[in-house]
Design an enzyme around this catalytic site. Structure first.
Site, PDB file in Angstrom:
ATOM      1  N   PRO A 244      -8.602   0.259   3.325  1.00  0.00           N
ATOM      2  CA  PRO A 244      -8.343  -1.182   3.431  1.00  0.00           C
ATOM      3  C   PRO A 244      -7.162  -1.542   4.314  1.00  0.00           C
ATOM      4  O   PRO A 244      -6.943  -2.714   4.580  1.00  0.00           O
ATOM      5  CB  PRO A 244      -8.046  -1.567   1.970  1.00  0.00           C
ATOM      6  CG  PRO A 244      -7.462  -0.339   1.370  1.00  0.00           C
ATOM      7  CD  PRO A 244      -8.131   0.831   2.055  1.00  0.00           C
TER       8      PRO A 244
ATOM      9  N   TYR B 227       0.881  -1.166   0.000  1.00  0.00           N
ATOM     10  CA  TYR B 227       0.000   0.000   0.000  1.00  0.00           C
ATOM     11  C   TYR B 227       0.918   1.216   0.000  1.00  0.00           C
ATOM     12  O   TYR B 227       1.722   1.379   0.925  1.00  0.00           O
ATOM     13  CB  TYR B 227      -0.892   0.027   1.244  1.00  0.00           C
ATOM     14  CG  TYR B 227      -1.997  -1.000   1.230  1.00  0.00           C
ATOM     15  CD1 TYR B 227      -3.169  -0.767   0.520  1.00  0.00           C
ATOM     16  CD2 TYR B 227      -1.869  -2.188   1.932  1.00  0.00           C
ATOM     17  CE1 TYR B 227      -4.194  -1.703   0.504  1.00  0.00           C
ATOM     18  CE2 TYR B 227      -2.894  -3.137   1.922  1.00  0.00           C
ATOM     19  CZ  TYR B 227      -4.050  -2.888   1.211  1.00  0.00           C
ATOM     20  OH  TYR B 227      -5.058  -3.812   1.197  1.00  0.00           O
TER      21      TYR B 227
END
Lengths: 709, 709
Positions: free
Chosen positions: A346, A267
């Site tokens: 997320p 990420y």
């Protein structure tokens, strides 16, 4: 999850998905320990456990005084002792496979792919009639092209672009999916009407079902922009197989999630901390986001370490706010779950977990109502229980996201920067929350006062199915889920302070009395729709405890007991309730014949039941669970009532079977009526309840389940 | 097992079976802990573990002074600490399913059913030529009727007779088998010739292959007569879910084996102790043996407890002697395994285990020779290692059977009766032997001098592949398996007294350095044909150990090392040898970059290998394996060589990589030659090596495997 739960309970269900195939790569991947417990109760926990990558340690990398990233902290990823499982990572496509296989094993209808809901109507005059089918859904069958998500077709966003077709997670048991997708065109553009008793929309953040019902998501719509790369990394960064939070001095942050099949998910923050200073609300130029620009950001953040790749499995970018749905159901007939009622970032690995736990909460309730065992009143607890969880999740995520995306403070005077100590503390607490089990999983966690007040875990409030002190409205989302005064039951939590009413039943090892085999207690609670009444009679070699056990047996065997009143005649003895006993007398001098017959029911073909009497004793090979000691169960004994989803409804004294009778009378329907309903079975398949499963991005999911099995 | 092993190694194999289907019920059922370790190394241990019934405790029931049976002793069924698995029970049909599925996953040919070998010839002039195909087998295809075992057709012996078709163990994944059997007639009565390099006859006690070779079984041919019932019992006997040995005063003995799916297997003595007094040799009238008469015997033995059944899954009766084959191979080209070379009574649960372990010993050896990695000299170790085991097994079974079948002594003066204390002692020792691991599984078992001398466990003797002191002929069955003096290597057992040369590598938990995940060490040793060289460098944060580690890395990376010399060029770095390292420095301050590259090979697509460097440290959730302490590994470090079947070949000092080079040079072929052989690959399928698998009773099994992959 919903279709599997209903299949486990024998309820006729249809499930439709606008996509032509299941997912093969990308998407969600984190599985929290509570989710694995649930998978295990559904029969496939071991598959997820074996195939997944296990994450054991979190490593925090922060800038040192020279602004160079350094390893600063190591934290266990799953709090030791909280569960028999730990957090793992496995991509959503495999999870879907496990559900599909389980549905098939249960004889359920397969997912109908390439099917889009076109119209939804609810006949409000019928919603309170338990035998009615008030829902009508018009379904349209798509062509193969329509059913193929755009990002797969374009092969640029969300698809491997280097090293040819690298689909690391495409496995042999998925080939059938692809063959089926090719057949879609034969039914394309045909329509049908489904009549259903109940329906679920698990159709994502842009939920068609939610829009049809006129409900909205409320909350912030801004967030920082992050990119996601699923790659096989080539790097000299030494912690690439650890879960890492890397805060660079000025280039943003990276989270490292090591995955199965040598993959690592990164990420990667795409807005720099300079841009973030204005709150992150500035929209980036999304046309410039691609794997190369995302990788370049990662390389800046992770410098002086080098990172590149030859294999890219999937990528995406996102900018999502934290929002919660106003309503989780319409008339307790059409329900919403998952991203349709909560969206968030997320990075805490919560999305797939909290969403599946929504319908794990709902499935058994609908099954119980459809079968005529429970009244419709229990359905309101879905919103009171799960909307409260969603609100807690969004509060947590809001705070966590800002800490993750902020620039590290240079020193204590740097008020605009984020304190890395604060970040670490938030990470630890967030991890507790994220486990789905949380802080007070007695006795595994110390009762550290600094954590208990902030860390909210799954702890369902008082209601007609949770016999807990306090105000049901305060403990849920405000929905009235109270029970009539005459059925109100108070738990005696002191009899087992480690078995907390409102939380999931914790687990240690116990032995089967008949064969000495050790089981984790949760393994004895498979998800089949049954309530469990667990009797802890203590040391039955002592006459006073033996006498109490005999009295409990007699009371439960009486015609007026919950067991006789709510179990349909001619059904298996454990069709609605399973009675378990865990004693603490010496195993070697005890036999099942020391127990009343209600704990070892006789079958004229199979003989005595050897599975329901357990003992708290040391095993030969797997240690000593010490269940009485661990959960501080009174030597006077107690009775514990567990919901079909393993959450604790009630703890009370051995002597008061009347309280258990009263508890179940608050929402269960005496068995004669139940027999009538379950006899009305052969309804046409089109009368079934339909579930539409989420696609990618725009999701369309309506669950229909109708008719008793 | 053989076909699976060869499939794992990529060797082209055919397997033929005269039966039309796999087995669905009855037959063998006991799985010892070592067998489960082997299954786990083949990838399906978890399936057996989940489906099986676990046996934890043995209960001995003996006559009291009044002649009434009473519980007299409780013994753990698997010695605690000996293995990470315990003894379980699962019928042979499921085991066959696991093998068939694994073969399919590896791309192997399926079992050819309904095929009978009709003629076998060996061209003796070619047997020493590694490239030759000296074996010819003529195969005949049977009709469906011919391929159906008689006892299934008659439905009296070996088939359920009550409550209709009760096949408790017939599962959904077996339906394909039955469909295939119906197709047999299309090929019936056709013939073909198979040319093979190697062949295995695993065709049972009446082995056709053994008879063709002119070899015999030697030993006693008499035994007591026992009946076997697989039933779902209806009984008030309280220990029916325990493994029990019940000696009645005058009516004979029963062994209780609790099984999966509520089944219990009863071994029931049919000759009374009066008949046994003449040595048990008197043949009973076998026409009178049926489920009713067997049950009546059980009822007499188990009185005053009552036992009956409504479900009978399978039954049989047997009267078998203890015999061992004279030869386990002809010219190290045609091999024999299982009942073809050893028969004994089934009550110790050894048959399926020892038989599978025969070919687990042989498979990797043949694969290694066929691939051109090893010389044919290693094939002699099959007989030296496994015939010795068979001899030990028969000695044990002979004694154990007599104790089990004898009448209990009334008192110490009753010289004709069996002492129940002696029986108990034999049972405990027998259990150690039966585990397949045995007494000196350091450090789990105490070094009780009274057990070590009698209890023989699997401990392979000195040979060209086991660098152990002593005379190879004395330590095996007399076969000469010594190595030339120039290649002789002596282990330094003192460097790791817990890792015994000749025994299987014991297992504790270790952590992966890169991600902190705990693994049982054996999980890191999957059966894929690779040798493992395990380096224990000790605490590499100490300069002297770090220096030794660097030197080991350099020596192993040298062009003269075993790694370079015997690994074919252009093949994966771990094609022949896998290098593992287990260190004991603090994990948090160590990275894989502290290790020489040979332990973390670089791949230009996958990057660094993170799987081969382990650390002996406490895990967060699964305890501390304490590998150095448990196996008493010297802080100076050591090198351990493990065979592809997990047995320990060598333990030696870190400093002497030369000894490892010498060890492998004793039987391995330098890689250029190997390249030549493995290049000669596309041989016609009919040139393959054929295996014929055992049927029931009369078994016919020839294994053929030919050509490099």
């Amino acid at each position: 999850m919903m279709a599997t739960w209903l299949a486990k309970c024998g309820i006729d269900t249809r499930i439709v998905d606008k996509r032509g195939t299941k997912i093969f790569n990308g998407q969600a991947d984190g599985l929290q320990c509570r989710t694995l417990e649930i998978f295990d109760s559904l029969g496939f926990g071991h598959r997820a456990w074996r195939e997944s990558n296990h994450m054991l340690e979190i490593r925090l990398w922060n800038p040192d005084e020279a602004g160079v990233i350094r390893l600063s902290d190591r934290i266990p990823d799953t709090i030791p002792g909280i569960s028999r499982f730990q957090q793992v990572v496995l991509h959503q496509g495999r999870i879907e496979r496990f559900f599909l296989d389980t549905m098939q094993e249960c004889g359920a209808h397969p997912v109908e792919r390439g099917v889009l809901p076109a119209e939804l109507t609810i006949d409000q005059s019928l919603v309170e009639d338990p035998d009615a089918y008030p829902i009508s859904v018009r379904l349209r069958h798509l062509s193969e092209k329509e059913a193929t998500p755009q990002q797969t077709a374009t092969s640029f966003n969300g698809q491997a672009v280097q090293d040819g077709l690298f689909r690391s997670n495409m496995t042999a048991d998925d080939t059938h999916e692809i063959l089926e997708a090719a057949k879609l065109d034969t039914k394309a553009n045909t329509e049908e009407i489904v009549k259903a008793k109940y329906m679920l929309g698990a159709d994502g953040a842009h939920s068609w079902t939610r829009n049809q019902l006129g409900f909205t998501l409320q909350g912030d719509s801004t967030d920082f922009i992050w990119g996601v790369l699923d790659i096989v990394p080539i790097t000299d960064f030494p912690d690439i197989r650890m879960r890492c939070a890397i805060h660079s001095a000025n280039s943003g942050s990276v989270m490292v999630i090591p995955r199965e099949n040598k993959l690592v998910r990164l990420y990667i923050q795409l807005t720099t901390t300079e841009n973030a200073a204005d709150g992150g609300a500035a929209k980036a130029d999304r046309t410039k986001i691609n794997p190369d620009t995302i990788l370049a950001s990662a390389q800046r953040i992770m410098a002086p370490y080098k990172i590149t790749y030859r294999k890219l499995d999937w990528w995406t970018a996102y900018q999502i706010g934290q929002r919660v749905g106003t309503n989780f159901s319409a008339h307790e007939r059409v329900f919403l779950a998952g991203d349709a009622v909560h969206t968030h970032s997320p990075k805490a690995g919560q999305g797939m977990n909290v969403s599946m736990q929504d319908t794990f909460n709902l499935g058994w309730k609908i099954a119980s109502v459809v079968k005529g065992i429970s009244s419709r009143s229990i359905l309101k607890t879905y919103q009171s229980e799960r909307r409260r969880i969603a609100q807690d999740l969004i509060d947590f995520d809001h705070r966590f996201s800002r800490l993750f995306s902020g620039r590290p403070a240079k020193d204590v005077m740097d008020a605009e920067g984020i304190s890395m100590d604060e970040f670490k503390e938030a990470f630890v607490k967030g991890n507790m929350f994220a486990s789905g089990i949380g802080e007070s999983c007695f006795p595994c966690l110390s009762s550290d006062a600094t954590t208990t007040d902030e860390c909210k875990a799954v702890d369902y409030g008082a209601s007609l199915i949770v016999a807990k002190a306090g105000d049901p409205e305060d403990q849920g989302d405000g929905t009235d889920v109270s029970v009539a005064q005459e059925f109100r039951v108070e738990s005696t939590q002191d009899l087992a302070p480690g078995i907390l009413v409102g939380k999931r039943m914790p687990s240690v090892k116990v032995l089967n009395q008949s064969d000495a085999r050790p089981w984790h207690f949760q393994e004895l609670l498979p998800s089949n729709g049954r309530w469990r009444v667990v009797v802890f009679p203590g040391d039955i070699s002592k006459p006073e405890q033996r006498a109490k056990l005999d009295a409990v047996g007699a009371a439960m065997n009486d015609q007026s007991s919950f067991l006789r009143k709510f179990t349909p005649p001619d059904s298996p003895h454990d069709a609605v309730f399973e009675l378990l006993a865990v004693h603490s007398a010496p195993r070697g001098t005890t036999t099942i014949f020391d127990f009343p017959e209600v704990f070892r029911p006789y079958d004229e073909v199979d003989g005595w039941d050897y599975s329901k009497i357990l003992v708290d004793e040391e095993s030969y090979h797997e240690g000593h669970g010490k269940m009485y000691e661990t959960f501080d169960i009174s030597s006077k004994g107690c009775v514990v009532v567990l919901r079909p989803d393993q959450y604790v409804s009630y703890v009370g004294p051995l002597e008061d079977v009347g309280a258990v009778n009263r508890f179940f009378s608050g929402f269960m329907i005496p068995s004669k009526a139940a027999v009538g309903v379950s006899a009305a079975k052969p309804v046409p398949a089109t009368n079934g309840l339909a579930t539409m499963k989420e696609g990618n991005g725009v999701k369309a999911a309506a669950v229909g389940a109708a008719g008793a099995l």
